[in-house]
Structure formats: C-alpha cells, structure tokens
Write an enzyme that holds these catalytic residues in place. Sequence first.
Site, PDB file in Angstrom:
ATOM      1  N   GLU A 133      14.504  99.092 -13.556  1.00  0.00           N
ATOM      2  CA  GLU A 133      13.992  97.723 -13.513  1.00  0.00           C
ATOM      3  C   GLU A 133      15.145  96.757 -13.264  1.00  0.00           C
ATOM      4  O   GLU A 133      16.312  97.100 -13.479  1.00  0.00           O
ATOM      5  CB  GLU A 133      13.301  97.384 -14.837  1.00  0.00           C
ATOM      6  CG  GLU A 133      14.227  97.467 -16.036  1.00  0.00           C
ATOM      7  CD  GLU A 133      13.471  97.423 -17.354  1.00  0.00           C
ATOM      8  OE1 GLU A 133      12.955  96.345 -17.676  1.00  0.00           O
ATOM      9  OE2 GLU A 133      13.409  98.470 -18.037  1.00  0.00           O
ATOM     10  N   LYS A 135      17.871  93.822 -13.854  1.00  0.00           N
ATOM     11  CA  LYS A 135      18.583  93.285 -15.015  1.00  0.00           C
ATOM     12  C   LYS A 135      18.610  91.766 -14.867  1.00  0.00           C
ATOM     13  O   LYS A 135      19.377  91.218 -14.080  1.00  0.00           O
ATOM     14  CB  LYS A 135      20.007  93.835 -15.093  1.00  0.00           C
ATOM     15  CG  LYS A 135      20.768  93.384 -16.333  1.00  0.00           C
ATOM     16  CD  LYS A 135      22.144  94.017 -16.386  1.00  0.00           C
ATOM     17  CE  LYS A 135      22.873  93.601 -17.665  1.00  0.00           C
ATOM     18  NZ  LYS A 135      23.099  92.161 -17.747  1.00  0.00           N
ATOM     19  N   ASP A 137      19.173  87.816 -15.413  1.00  0.00           N
ATOM     20  CA  ASP A 137      20.300  87.005 -15.867  1.00  0.00           C
ATOM     21  C   ASP A 137      19.755  85.726 -16.480  1.00  0.00           C
ATOM     22  O   ASP A 137      19.708  84.668 -15.862  1.00  0.00           O
ATOM     23  CB  ASP A 137      21.229  86.683 -14.697  1.00  0.00           C
ATOM     24  CG  ASP A 137      22.528  86.052 -15.157  1.00  0.00           C
ATOM     25  OD1 ASP A 137      22.829  86.137 -16.360  1.00  0.00           O
ATOM     26  OD2 ASP A 137      23.242  85.478 -14.326  1.00  0.00           O
ATOM     27  N   TYR A 243       9.984  87.515 -19.030  1.00  0.00           N
ATOM     28  CA  TYR A 243       9.679  88.904 -18.689  1.00  0.00           C
ATOM     29  C   TYR A 243      10.065  89.783 -19.877  1.00  0.00           C
ATOM     30  O   TYR A 243      11.149  89.604 -20.467  1.00  0.00           O
ATOM     31  CB  TYR A 243      10.470  89.378 -17.475  1.00  0.00           C
ATOM     32  CG  TYR A 243       9.826  89.108 -16.142  1.00  0.00           C
ATOM     33  CD1 TYR A 243       8.482  89.399 -15.914  1.00  0.00           C
ATOM     34  CD2 TYR A 243      10.577  88.592 -15.087  1.00  0.00           C
ATOM     35  CE1 TYR A 243       7.901  89.164 -14.678  1.00  0.00           C
ATOM     36  CE2 TYR A 243      10.002  88.348 -13.845  1.00  0.00           C
ATOM     37  CZ  TYR A 243       8.656  88.643 -13.651  1.00  0.00           C
ATOM     38  OH  TYR A 243       8.074  88.402 -12.427  1.00  0.00           O
ATOM     39  N   LYS A 333      25.524  97.620 -12.489  1.00  0.00           N
ATOM     40  CA  LYS A 333      25.823  96.271 -12.016  1.00  0.00           C
ATOM     41  C   LYS A 333      25.953  96.238 -10.489  1.00  0.00           C
ATOM     42  O   LYS A 333      26.309  97.234  -9.855  1.00  0.00           O
ATOM     43  CB  LYS A 333      27.123  95.756 -12.654  1.00  0.00           C
ATOM     44  CG  LYS A 333      27.107  95.759 -14.179  1.00  0.00           C
ATOM     45  CD  LYS A 333      26.052  94.859 -14.763  1.00  0.00           C
ATOM     46  CE  LYS A 333      26.450  93.405 -14.751  1.00  0.00           C
ATOM     47  NZ  LYS A 333      27.508  93.060 -15.682  1.00  0.00           N
ATOM     48  N   CYS A 438      64.018  78.485  -8.586  1.00  0.00           N
ATOM     49  CA  CYS A 438      62.847  77.955  -9.277  1.00  0.00           C
ATOM     50  C   CYS A 438      62.385  76.659  -8.617  1.00  0.00           C
ATOM     51  O   CYS A 438      63.181  75.725  -8.466  1.00  0.00           O
ATOM     52  CB  CYS A 438      63.182  77.711 -10.744  1.00  0.00           C
ATOM     53  SG  CYS A 438      61.858  76.916 -11.677  1.00  0.00           S
ATOM     54  N   CYS A 441      62.892  73.625 -11.446  1.00  0.00           N
ATOM     55  CA  CYS A 441      64.184  73.101 -11.901  1.00  0.00           C
ATOM     56  C   CYS A 441      65.340  73.411 -10.955  1.00  0.00           C
ATOM     57  O   CYS A 441      66.447  72.903 -11.145  1.00  0.00           O
ATOM     58  CB  CYS A 441      64.516  73.633 -13.291  1.00  0.00           C
ATOM     59  SG  CYS A 441      64.956  75.385 -13.336  1.00  0.00           S
ATOM     60  N   CYS A 462      62.799  82.605 -13.341  1.00  0.00           N
ATOM     61  CA  CYS A 462      63.740  81.489 -13.372  1.00  0.00           C
ATOM     62  C   CYS A 462      64.779  81.738 -14.459  1.00  0.00           C
ATOM     63  O   CYS A 462      64.440  82.162 -15.566  1.00  0.00           O
ATOM     64  CB  CYS A 462      62.982  80.188 -13.651  1.00  0.00           C
ATOM     65  SG  CYS A 462      64.048  78.781 -14.048  1.00  0.00           S
ATOM     66  N   CYS A 468      64.727  74.395 -17.751  1.00  0.00           N
ATOM     67  CA  CYS A 468      63.537  74.338 -16.899  1.00  0.00           C
ATOM     68  C   CYS A 468      62.353  73.694 -17.628  1.00  0.00           C
ATOM     69  O   CYS A 468      61.923  74.181 -18.677  1.00  0.00           O
ATOM     70  CB  CYS A 468      63.155  75.738 -16.440  1.00  0.00           C
ATOM     71  SG  CYS A 468      61.734  75.770 -15.329  1.00  0.00           S
TER      72      CYS A 468
END
Length: 723
Positions: A133, A135, A137, A243, A333, A438, A441, A462, A468
């Site tokens: 059947e 599923k 939601d 349902y 699923k 980085c 910085c 970094c 920093c």
Amino acid sequence: MGVLDYDELRRKPVEELTREEAAKELERLAKEIAEHDYHYYVENAPVITDAEYDALRRRNEAIEARFPDLIRPDSPSRRVGAPPAAGFRKVKHAVPMLSLANAFDPQDVYDWDRRIRRFLGLSADEKIVFTAEPKFDGLSISLRYEKGELVLAATRGDGYEGEDVTANARTIADIPQRLKGADVPEVFEIRGEVYMPISAFMKLNEEQQKKGEKPFANPRNAAAGSLRQLDPSITAQRPLRFYAWGRGEVSEMPVQTEWELYDCYRRWGVPVSDLLELHESVDALIDYHERMLEKRPDLDFDIDGVVYKVNRFDWQGRLGFVQRNPRWAIAHKFPAHRGITVLQDIQIHVGRTGALTPVGILEPVNIGGVIVSRVSLHNEDYIKGIGADGQPIRDGKDIRIGDTVVVERAGDVIPQIVDVILEKRPPDSRPYQFPDHCPVCGSKAVREFNPRTGKLDSVRRCTGGLYCPAQVVERLKHFVSKRAFDIEGLGEKAIEQFFDHKFIRTPADIFTLEERERKGEICIHCLEGWGEKKIENLFRAIDARRHIALDRFIYALGIRHVGEVTSRILARHFRTIEAFIEGMRQIGKDRDCPVAQEIDNIDGLGPVVVEALHNFFNEAHNWEVIDQLLKEVTVEAEEVPAESSPLAGKTVVFTGALSTMTRDEAKDIVERLGGHAAGSVSRKTDLVVAGPGAGSKLKKAQELGIKIISEEEFLQLVGLKKG
C-alpha cells in the site's frame, strides 16, 4: 590528535571511525535527530527533507551495529517521534504506535524477505503473501472505538504518549463517529493518516496569501497544523481527509489477515486506499513500488514510498518487534529527487576549527517541491576528482564554475552534485583553484600529513587560529576553559555575549576588561544578567589568572594536536616562557631547524606535533596576539624537579577510587615531580597507585610484577603525609 571538525567527522565513513569518534558521533546524532523529531512531530515544521532525515538515522544505525556497546539510552533507535506539544491532554497509547524500518533499494526488500523466512523457519520456495500500500505523508492518528462509538482520537506523539485531538478529529468527514456492521469488536483502535489533498492544499495557500497570512510549506504541514488547532472550528474549515492503514488495541480480532481487516474497514465505513494490493513474491512487491513511483506525480496526495506487510496475523505475532520496528512490515522509500541546474559559483566557508569547506552556489532549481540553491562540495579533492597523490577518488568529480550539473536531494545534510554534464561545459571553462590562504583572515591554509594513512588530509585548514574571525569565538572559549586559564565566571555564554558586543576580540582583551569598563569604553553592567557583584567577581577571577603555569599557557593557545599532555611535555622541555618563545620562533621560520629536530625526538611528540607548531608559529597574526597577551600575563617557569625526586623519570598509573584528591590533582603531582602519569599499564610502568574498585589495571600490574602502592603510601612517597 585533536578532535575532528564537525563536518569532517560527519563525512568520515562508519567503518573508519574510532571508538571515541563513534561515541561523539552517536551523541551528536541523538541530539540532532531528537531536534528534527521535535520540528517534525511537534512544530510540524521540518527543517530537513525526509531523505536527509533517513540518512541521519541510517548512519546512527550503522554506527550502533558496529559498536553495539555504545548504544545510548537516548538513542533514536529506542524511540519514535517527539513528546506531545503543550495545549492538548496527553494520552498513553494502549499499544505503542511504533514506526517502520526502511528499505531503500530492491536488495533491502529481498533481505527482509530472507530474514522473515529464517525467523519463521520457512524454505525459500514456501509462499508468503504480502499486502502492499502507499506510505502516506501526513499525520498519524489512532482512533479508539468502544462498542462502535468513537471515544478518543490521539496523535502519535512519541509513539507511547500522544495528544488528545478527539474534538478536532470529529470534524473530519472521512472519520466515522460510529462504525457500521454487526461484527465490530467491543474495543477496536483504527490507525491511519490524516492528510490534505494536494489540490485542496494549493487552494488553501491561495486563500492564505489573499489574507496576507504565511502560506504552508507543504500538504503535510498544512494537515498537521490544521488537526492540532486548539479551536476545533478552525479544523472543521480545513479540507482534511483520512485513510486507515493499521490497528492498535483490539478486544477481539474478527479476521485472520491484513487483507481481510481492510475489507472489515470498508464495511464499517472507514476509508482505505484503493491502491492496496495483495502479492505473493518479492518481485511483485518491487514491481508495485515501481508502478507507484510512476503514478506518484498524478496522485492528489503525497506519498514518500510504499509499505509491505506480512498478510497473516499469526505470522505477524510470531515475528514480533525488534527495537522500535515490527519485523513483519517494512517501508520501501522512493529514491531521492533530482534536478539539473548550473553551478554559478564556489564559496569557501571557514568553520570554527579552521576547516575550509567549499559550498556550491546554484542557479535555484525546484527539486521535489523544494527550491535548492546550495550544495555541499566536501573538499578540494572532491572538486578536482583526484587526491593529493594524483589518484582518482571515490565519488570525486572535476567540478567547475559554470558547469551544468545534476543535483540530488538525498543523504547529505544539504543536497549534493551527483553528475556533471560535460557536453554543456563552457569552452572557456577552467579547473577550480582551491585557495591556499584563508578567505576570512588571509592566513595560510594547509593540508596536514596524516601518518596513519600516509597521505595528506582531505581538509585544508586555516593556521590563523588566534586571529581568524571565523575561529576566534571557539578559540576564546578554549582559552578560558578549565584546563587552560580557568577563569571562573567567564564561561561559553559570557564569551559569546562579550564577543557579540565587541568587548573582546583577542585573549589579551580579557585582561583589559576592568580598565576599559572603568574608563567607560565598554559597559558590561549594561548587559542583561550582569550586576555589580557578578562583574566584581569576574574582575577578581581574571586578576587571579594573571600568573599562569607554562603548560597551561601553551595549552590555552589552542594549537592543533597540542593537548594537555603535549603541553606538559613541551613545558618540561623548555622550562621558561622565554625559551619556549625563542624555540617557537625558530620552528615557525624553519620546519627542520635544530629545535624542531629535538621536539621530533621527544617521546610522545613527533612529526605531527612539529608540523602543527610550524604552521601555527609561522603566522605573523598569531605572534601579534601572543605578544599582546604576554604584556598582560606572567608565565611562571616550570619547576625543575630535583634529581632526588622519588618520581623523577618514572611512569605512574592510577587505578580505582582516590579519597583525598582528584585524579587530575594526582597526575599533576606526578608531573611536577618529574614523572609521567600514564593512562594504562605496560612493561614501561614503574608504579601503580591502587584505590578501592581497582580492576583490570591492577590485575595487569600484578601479572607484570610492577610495584603497587596505596593512596596513603603515595602521599607519603611524595612528602604530602608523614609516615
């Protein structure tokens, strides 16, 4: 070795996790999944997709399967949903409303069939009949009928306790107030899904927008929000449907199979799906799944998969449950949604531990009803498609800005690119150059060599830790922590509060708070929660830490791979802050200088620590922060233990309970007297201090013939108690 960055740990395959990493990941997953359960079941406002949520649960289950002894009391595998929301009477379910295990591909369904046969002792060719059947939601609900009359409607809640929504449920036309027929049992709980048709949802949102109100995110949210209105008249105005798909407490079962029960529901006036089917093989179930997937876009309600159940009730009873799932049912699923779009840019995010993480910026695309504009690109090897050794990497791709890409909304916390359509690549396309500095910085960003794998780490970090801005809050929290400067009254929340108000930016700023407050440059007492006495206590605690031991000072800097033990070893080696600073200046300039070679040869340190020290002290920004700090604090020289010290050069292990001191205090005594406090017993152990409850360590020490003394004898040995 420092703790892995959050994102790095999440990406690490389960089979590669250490026990410590697995425990940390299970703790984080338990909290994360509980938070998502609350958003989904209580607030009706999920913040991640079902596929992303399923991926978190699969990772949790995989780690628990590998480390079953680490399963937590609050593990997601031991619970369902979230606690009931306030505003409704709580109701305990007579039979728990548990959830289903998931299948994600046909092989999972074949494996489920094999487990059923093995459990029931059935051969491979014996027939098992299954129901199949959709599923739904929506929002799960349990309807309790007594003598055919509806007496209670309750939400799933946490699976064991839900909310009484009887008044609201009575407004839903699909839910009968009284069951029809002469064969209705004395007590029968019908379970099913309250949902809102997609067409009705679209119309409702149009009305919401016309009234200037916020539209619902999706039909499930609309259904859940409508059913959980405190005013039933509002629920009555919403186009909700129902349902049936299962049962709870039953006084007497009138039939023997799932299929016959659905026939009963129809006779009793309870709606069931007209897509329900009966099948006698797994192949037929897989075909049903494919047909439902094709039909999904044309349905007027949301489904996220299909459900298979063993048809016979007697077999269901024998199969029973495992943890939170029935063995006799499984949810197959649907695969993740995909979309095609253009990668417009790659942005680098710098995490709180300095990790540089690339994020792809997409031309927004609708994937399964969700607008996606960002994707995870993991690391630079993933973008290049090859590792630092020049070899192709698993799942890696040559991804470039301007590429047309296939995006999947699936397992990762944010969507990911699963393919690049090379035929659409622009002719002027160039490979992406990952930054080696980085972007926040400007400090160097490096990839460390991992001696365990013999390769460079995939994450670039970094090196401007103390400077920093992306890292500074976490660095400041570490700086004031118990093992570092241990400033009482300056905890994590206070650090965040002071940083947000720009009172502190570097460690040195902590020690100028009182002066700046007095001059009126800042206003701590203006902040919520900061009274005069609390501020006075804070200033006193800060002053008490203006003198600090060398090992605590080193540890407080937050250098990668330099923890408490390493800090103590370095402090014992250099003895004074002046010697340490001079040594670090040399290492910062030259990774292979004589000082670096000395540290490399010290037991317990080695090349990983040397590399970390070089990267940290090679940054001028870090030196600026340290120089400012040394103007505010005095670093005490490490005491040189006398050669006559009873513990000089000895390795000591503590086991069992200690009555006069903490374990940390005991270890500190050993370190101060020139010894080494170890965590385990080996042939190199010189002395074991055993207290009540000593276990395996004591036994091993006895087997190895190692000297064992009591806590009192230890205190006498170190001169803290007269014999």
